[in-house]
Design a protein around this motif. Sequence first.
Motif, PDB file in Angstrom:
ATOM      1  N   THR A   1      47.292  27.926  31.638  1.00  0.00           N
ATOM      2  CA  THR A   1      47.098  29.364  31.449  1.00  0.00           C
ATOM      3  C   THR A   1      48.406  29.985  30.969  1.00  0.00           C
ATOM      4  OG1 THR A   1      47.466  29.685  33.834  1.00  0.00           O
ATOM      5  CG2 THR A   1      45.190  29.649  33.062  1.00  0.00           C
ATOM      6  N   PHE A   2      48.383  30.424  29.713  1.00  0.00           N
ATOM      7  CA  PHE A   2      49.565  31.030  29.098  1.00  0.00           C
ATOM      8  C   PHE A   2      49.569  32.516  29.404  1.00  0.00           C
ATOM      9  CE2 PHE A   2      49.238  27.056  26.973  1.00  0.00           C
ATOM     10  CZ  PHE A   2      50.536  26.722  26.608  1.00  0.00           C
TER      11      PHE A   2
ATOM     12  N   CYS B   1      53.736  29.546  31.340  1.00  0.00           N
ATOM     13  CA  CYS B   1      52.462  28.833  31.435  1.00  0.00           C
ATOM     14  C   CYS B   1      52.335  28.233  32.835  1.00  0.00           C
ATOM     15  CB  CYS B   1      52.373  27.725  30.384  1.00  0.00           C
ATOM     16  SG  CYS B   1      50.838  26.769  30.421  1.00  0.00           S
ATOM     17  N   LEU B   2      51.228  28.536  33.503  1.00  0.00           N
ATOM     18  CA  LEU B   2      50.908  27.924  34.792  1.00  0.00           C
ATOM     19  C   LEU B   2      49.883  26.821  34.550  1.00  0.00           C
ATOM     20  CD1 LEU B   2      51.113  27.901  37.907  1.00  0.00           C
ATOM     21  CD2 LEU B   2      49.222  29.535  37.941  1.00  0.00           C
ATOM     22  N   LEU B   3      50.223  25.596  34.965  1.00  0.00           N
ATOM     23  CA  LEU B   3      49.332  24.455  34.780  1.00  0.00           C
ATOM     24  C   LEU B   3      48.822  23.983  36.131  1.00  0.00           C
ATOM     25  CD1 LEU B   3      52.056  23.990  32.730  1.00  0.00           C
ATOM     26  CD2 LEU B   3      50.446  22.336  31.784  1.00  0.00           C
TER      27      LEU B   3
ATOM     28  N   GLN C   1      54.307  23.797  21.158  1.00  0.00           N
ATOM     29  CA  GLN C   1      53.358  23.693  20.056  1.00  0.00           C
ATOM     30  C   GLN C   1      52.073  24.466  20.374  1.00  0.00           C
ATOM     31  OE1 GLN C   1      52.285  19.667  19.053  1.00  0.00           O
ATOM     32  NE2 GLN C   1      50.580  20.298  17.751  1.00  0.00           N
ATOM     33  N   ILE C   2      51.542  24.243  21.576  1.00  0.00           N
ATOM     34  CA  ILE C   2      50.325  24.944  21.977  1.00  0.00           C
ATOM     35  C   ILE C   2      50.573  26.448  22.062  1.00  0.00           C
ATOM     36  CG2 ILE C   2      48.630  25.222  23.831  1.00  0.00           C
ATOM     37  CD1 ILE C   2      49.105  22.274  24.544  1.00  0.00           C
TER      38      ILE C   2
ATOM     39  N   ILE D   1      43.716  26.914  28.272  1.00  0.00           N
ATOM     40  CA  ILE D   1      43.301  25.664  27.636  1.00  0.00           C
ATOM     41  C   ILE D   1      42.830  24.689  28.714  1.00  0.00           C
ATOM     42  CG2 ILE D   1      44.094  23.626  26.352  1.00  0.00           C
ATOM     43  CD1 ILE D   1      43.893  25.951  24.535  1.00  0.00           C
ATOM     44  N   SER D   2      41.690  24.021  28.481  1.00  0.00           N
ATOM     45  CA  SER D   2      41.172  23.012  29.403  1.00  0.00           C
ATOM     46  C   SER D   2      41.285  21.623  28.766  1.00  0.00           C
ATOM     47  CB  SER D   2      39.703  23.293  29.746  1.00  0.00           C
ATOM     48  OG  SER D   2      39.576  24.488  30.477  1.00  0.00           O
TER      49      SER D   2
END
Length: 207
Positions: free
Chosen positions: A199-200, A111-113, A95-96, A142-143
């Motif tokens: 981070t996408f 995406c790295l989280l 979704q994001i 995104i934060s």
Amino acid sequence: MQSPLFDPPESPDPICLLERDGRAEYFSHFYKADESDHFFESLLHSLIWKTDQINMFGKLVTTARKVAWVGDPECRYTYSGIEKIPQAWTEELLQIKHQLEAVTGFSYNSCLLNLYHNGNEGMGWHSDNEKELDGTSPIASISLGARRKFAFRHKQDKTTVPVFLEHGSLLIMHAPVQDYWHHSLLKTKAVTNPRINLTFRKILPRI
């Protein structure tokens, strides 16, 4: 649990943080508080979080922060000499991802989280310039969670540009930011709550 309906930010105009050698845009409230709360709790409990290992001066060091690497099956990623095999996309991450693709006009396949448990955990000065990354594609960050201080530092003249990353904020780093700037998440004893950073990225296919 159904995700909250995405409502675009009231002010579509971001703050421009960098005016030379690349562009960095910042939306302080890309997601509303309830949306941000939902994503934080969902990601915290739906992903497999592992301690990270980085190569420092020839030695493997285990970090206090934890990471999760998510993406398309072919998106293997080597960071500091360690190969990461992606977890499958979750409903919330997809979704994001789709929302960020609509905003930036670029596609992302990974995406790295990072999970920072408190302000004692941060990230030193670095650039996201690994060979697997598509250098023409922006990195959308995104934060979620604790408000933390982030900064850019120019590689040549050491000019520093700080910003506080809010809960639900979006930072977009456009090329060629990674060529000219380092960035860092600064440590602080004043923050006791956790933060998740997403981070996408666009990973290039292996030849």
